[in-house]
Design an enzyme around this catalytic site. Sequence first.
Site, mmCIF file in Angstrom:
data_model
loop_
_atom_site.group_PDB
_atom_site.id
_atom_site.type_symbol
_atom_site.label_atom_id
_atom_site.label_comp_id
_atom_site.label_asym_id
_atom_site.label_seq_id
_atom_site.Cartn_x
_atom_site.Cartn_y
_atom_site.Cartn_z
ATOM 1 N N THR A 270 -6.269 -1.097 10.013
ATOM 2 C CA THR A 270 -6.029 -0.118 11.076
ATOM 3 C C THR A 270 -5.755 -0.751 12.439
ATOM 4 O O THR A 270 -6.569 -1.477 12.983
ATOM 5 C CB THR A 270 -7.181 0.896 11.236
ATOM 6 N N LYS B 4 -13.322 2.674 0.803
ATOM 7 C CA LYS B 4 -13.034 2.600 2.232
ATOM 8 C C LYS B 4 -14.298 2.971 3.010
ATOM 9 O O LYS B 4 -14.852 4.053 2.826
ATOM 10 C CB LYS B 4 -11.883 3.553 2.581
ATOM 11 N N ARG C 65 -10.417 20.487 8.815
ATOM 12 C CA ARG C 65 -9.666 20.926 9.996
ATOM 13 C C ARG C 65 -10.148 22.303 10.435
ATOM 14 O O ARG C 65 -10.606 23.116 9.624
ATOM 15 C CB ARG C 65 -8.164 20.989 9.694
ATOM 16 N N ARG D 187 0.842 -1.196 0.000
ATOM 17 C CA ARG D 187 0.000 0.000 0.000
ATOM 18 C C ARG D 187 0.877 1.246 0.000
ATOM 19 O O ARG D 187 1.795 1.372 0.811
ATOM 20 C CB ARG D 187 -0.904 0.001 1.232
#
Length: 478
Positions: free
Chosen positions: A275, A217, A76, A35
């Site tokens: 993860t 995802k 953000r 990846r």
Amino acid sequence: MRRNRRVKIVATLGPASNNRATLAALFEAGADVFRINMSHTSHESMAETQAMIREIEQDYQRPIGILADLQGPKLRVGKFESGAMRLTEGDVVSFVRREVTDGSGRIHLPHPEIFEAIEPGHTLLLDDGKLRLSVVDASDVRIDAEVIVGGSLGSRKGVSLPDTVLPVSAMTEKDYADLEAACSTGVDWIALSFVQRAEDVAEAQKLVAGRAAVMAKIEKPSAVHELADIMKLADGIMVARGDLGVEMPVEKVPGLQKQITRAARNAGKPVVVATQMLESMISSPVPTRAEVSDVATAVFEGADAVMLSAESAVGKFPTEAVATMDRVAVEVERDPLYEAIIHAQNIYREATGIDAVSAAARTVANTLNLAAIVCYTSSGQSSIRAARERPPQPIVALTPVPATGRKLAIVWGLHCVLTGDPESVDDMVAKACRIALEEEFAQDDDQIIISAGLPFGKSGGTNMLRIARVGDGSHEQA
């Protein structure tokens, strides 16, 4: 080289592993797919990495998959003059679109799309979910929110919106450029971040235009809700547990992992569990017992692949992390309960020749105790459907298309070999028997079953099943 396990391993590359010697060591230790995280990789570096992987592929004569993971939108807060702001439980704070310079305590939120979509009652999560706020009022220029869980909020910390579907694409300008560069370089999979709806996958598929496979995802609540529609359009699925655990209560993630894994298998789409699988191995040569159990759970569930992130990208022990994951997977697949657990799941078979042949191949192989299933494939679909059956026998996927072999490197149980198209039934049988013997999946006098989903020569052969004996090449219609 053949693996002693059926689940595949995806290893993320980074400063700790992005050199030829370490890449080769990772492959030998068990990595099947590499990846490349486009959040931290330039196009030049990606091309250099791809070239090194293809050299290793030639050395070992086995297809290796490359997955380019797009960054996606990053939401953000703005900067604080003091560097941080204290949020106290019970207080109501204001988020504003314009940059704040007067030290008034308001929070700059430089994302107009949030102001367009957020509504009273929605939740705002800041700094990876460490701070939680509930919206009490919202307009085009201001959002007032009550602090539910407080703390210190630093400049440029991330914002998550579990209840809000934003009117934006899953791709930014950077992602468009990265996708085009990745496809031009020759990667095999594109992982699409920030998927909210099926239309996001459709957009990516249009841009990819068949040059790679698209993996969605699943990391947002809206994607979970639209999973069935997303599954129809995606070529593969990733259970991105990091962001999923931020945007949803963490106690829901294990159940969602199982649901998504089973839904992907039922749809015949490769599914990767990702993860923090061996997180402690970033700094430790051995994992925790809980991490081993976490990897084992994904393998027991029948996931196509398990993924390492920071462990192999920036960790001190990248090769050891891959080797550990390999050992755990091998041990799980030897467990007496393994077959019963993965076959407790009922899969829906479509009324198609490819599904009928795949189911028949597994049944015949089990009934006659055959050594292997050999599957000829061009696009890869017939091999993926064969793998969906999760047979106890190894599956050898034979293809003349290098891109197909590399794409299939992420699929459960498939050992891919590049070979030319057979010219006749006899040639098909001879190739299959020879390769099964050379790759050590069968011995002389063993029997294998051969599946061919494509016409060849003058003899036809669509959806054909043949039982063949290794050594003398004798065969009969299954």
